[in-house]
Scaffold this motif. Structure first.
Motif, mmCIF file in Angstrom:
data_model
loop_
_atom_site.group_PDB
_atom_site.id
_atom_site.type_symbol
_atom_site.label_atom_id
_atom_site.label_comp_id
_atom_site.label_asym_id
_atom_site.label_seq_id
_atom_site.Cartn_x
_atom_site.Cartn_y
_atom_site.Cartn_z
ATOM 1 N N ASN A 180 -14.285 72.672 11.129
ATOM 2 C CA ASN A 180 -13.325 74.081 10.977
ATOM 3 C C ASN A 180 -12.273 74.045 9.970
ATOM 4 O OD1 ASN A 180 -14.729 75.364 13.017
ATOM 5 N ND2 ASN A 180 -13.364 74.411 14.655
ATOM 6 N N TYR A 181 -11.533 72.833 9.714
ATOM 7 C CA TYR A 181 -10.568 72.886 8.616
ATOM 8 C C TYR A 181 -11.146 72.799 7.073
ATOM 9 C CZ TYR A 181 -7.386 70.794 5.368
ATOM 10 O OH TYR A 181 -6.471 70.628 4.455
ATOM 11 N N ILE A 182 -12.372 72.146 7.014
ATOM 12 C CA ILE A 182 -12.913 72.575 5.735
ATOM 13 C C ILE A 182 -13.617 73.915 5.531
ATOM 14 C CG2 ILE A 182 -15.295 71.698 4.450
ATOM 15 C CD1 ILE A 182 -15.117 68.911 5.827
ATOM 16 N N HIS A 183 -13.993 74.612 6.665
ATOM 17 C CA HIS A 183 -14.458 76.026 6.415
ATOM 18 C C HIS A 183 -13.290 77.023 6.153
ATOM 19 C CE1 HIS A 183 -18.788 75.558 6.727
ATOM 20 N NE2 HIS A 183 -18.472 74.574 7.254
ATOM 21 N N HIS A 184 -12.251 76.736 6.952
ATOM 22 C CA HIS A 184 -11.200 77.922 7.137
ATOM 23 C C HIS A 184 -10.102 77.445 6.144
ATOM 24 C CE1 HIS A 184 -12.353 79.817 10.600
ATOM 25 N NE2 HIS A 184 -12.869 78.854 11.117
ATOM 26 N N ASN A 185 -9.940 76.009 5.383
ATOM 27 C CA ASN A 185 -8.782 75.805 4.375
ATOM 28 C C ASN A 185 -8.807 76.861 3.358
ATOM 29 O OD1 ASN A 185 -6.424 74.704 3.756
ATOM 30 N ND2 ASN A 185 -7.874 73.382 2.275
ATOM 31 N N ASN A 193 -5.790 81.682 -0.068
ATOM 32 C CA ASN A 193 -6.210 82.915 0.289
ATOM 33 C C ASN A 193 -7.241 83.370 -0.515
ATOM 34 O OD1 ASN A 193 -5.963 85.146 1.911
ATOM 35 N ND2 ASN A 193 -4.219 86.228 0.634
ATOM 36 N N LEU A 194 -8.516 82.566 -0.724
ATOM 37 C CA LEU A 194 -9.389 82.815 -1.515
ATOM 38 C C LEU A 194 -10.513 84.047 -0.849
ATOM 39 C CD1 LEU A 194 -10.224 79.272 -2.887
ATOM 40 C CD2 LEU A 194 -8.711 81.093 -3.842
ATOM 41 N N ALA A 195 -10.523 84.252 0.247
ATOM 42 C CA ALA A 195 -11.288 85.358 0.771
ATOM 43 C C ALA A 195 -10.642 85.809 1.999
ATOM 44 C CB ALA A 195 -12.654 84.738 1.236
ATOM 45 N N SER A 196 -10.969 87.341 2.501
ATOM 46 C CA SER A 196 -10.109 87.749 3.800
ATOM 47 C C SER A 196 -10.823 87.079 5.081
ATOM 48 C CB SER A 196 -10.536 89.288 3.639
ATOM 49 O OG SER A 196 -11.743 89.265 3.788
ATOM 50 N N THR A 219 -16.192 83.399 6.487
ATOM 51 C CA THR A 219 -17.576 83.620 6.176
ATOM 52 C C THR A 219 -18.016 84.305 4.797
ATOM 53 O OG1 THR A 219 -17.466 85.817 7.409
ATOM 54 C CG2 THR A 219 -17.995 83.712 8.679
ATOM 55 N N LEU A 220 -16.900 84.998 4.253
ATOM 56 C CA LEU A 220 -17.052 85.586 3.042
ATOM 57 C C LEU A 220 -16.824 85.007 1.580
ATOM 58 C CD1 LEU A 220 -15.314 89.059 3.962
ATOM 59 C CD2 LEU A 220 -17.628 88.643 4.125
#
Length: 86
Positions: free
Chosen positions: A59-64, A71-74, A77-78
């Motif tokens: 989760n950390y890797i995906h959400h960081n 803030n590279l995407a809203s 998953t995008l």
């Protein structure tokens, strides 16, 4: 950031500190062309002991990339990361 620090030290003719940073380079790194050791090396590996910790790390890797200063995407998953080059 290290290149910027070295450039600033050169700009201000701080050769004493540049020499210290140069002397901190290991022989093997010097053979690869490294000129200065600006930061201490660190390695914070921790063994993943259970599924809960595995999910926490994933989760950390995906959400960081989509949090805080990045803030590279809203939505995570995008976010499109670069493909692995291995």
């Amino acid at each position: 950031m290290a290149y910027g620090i070295v450039a600033r030290l050169r700009q201000y003719d701080n050769y004493q500190l540049l020499d210290q940073l140069s002397n901190a380079v290991t022989t093997s790194d010097r053979k690869r062309g490294k000129l200065h050791q600006v930061f201490r090396n660190s390695f914070d590996a921790k063994p993943v002991r259970d599924r809960k910790m595995l999910h926490q790390k994933i989760n950390y890797i995906h959400h960081n990339p989509v949090r805080g200063k990045w803030n590279l995407a809203s939505d995570f998953t995008l976010y499109q990361c670069k493909p692995c080059l291995l």
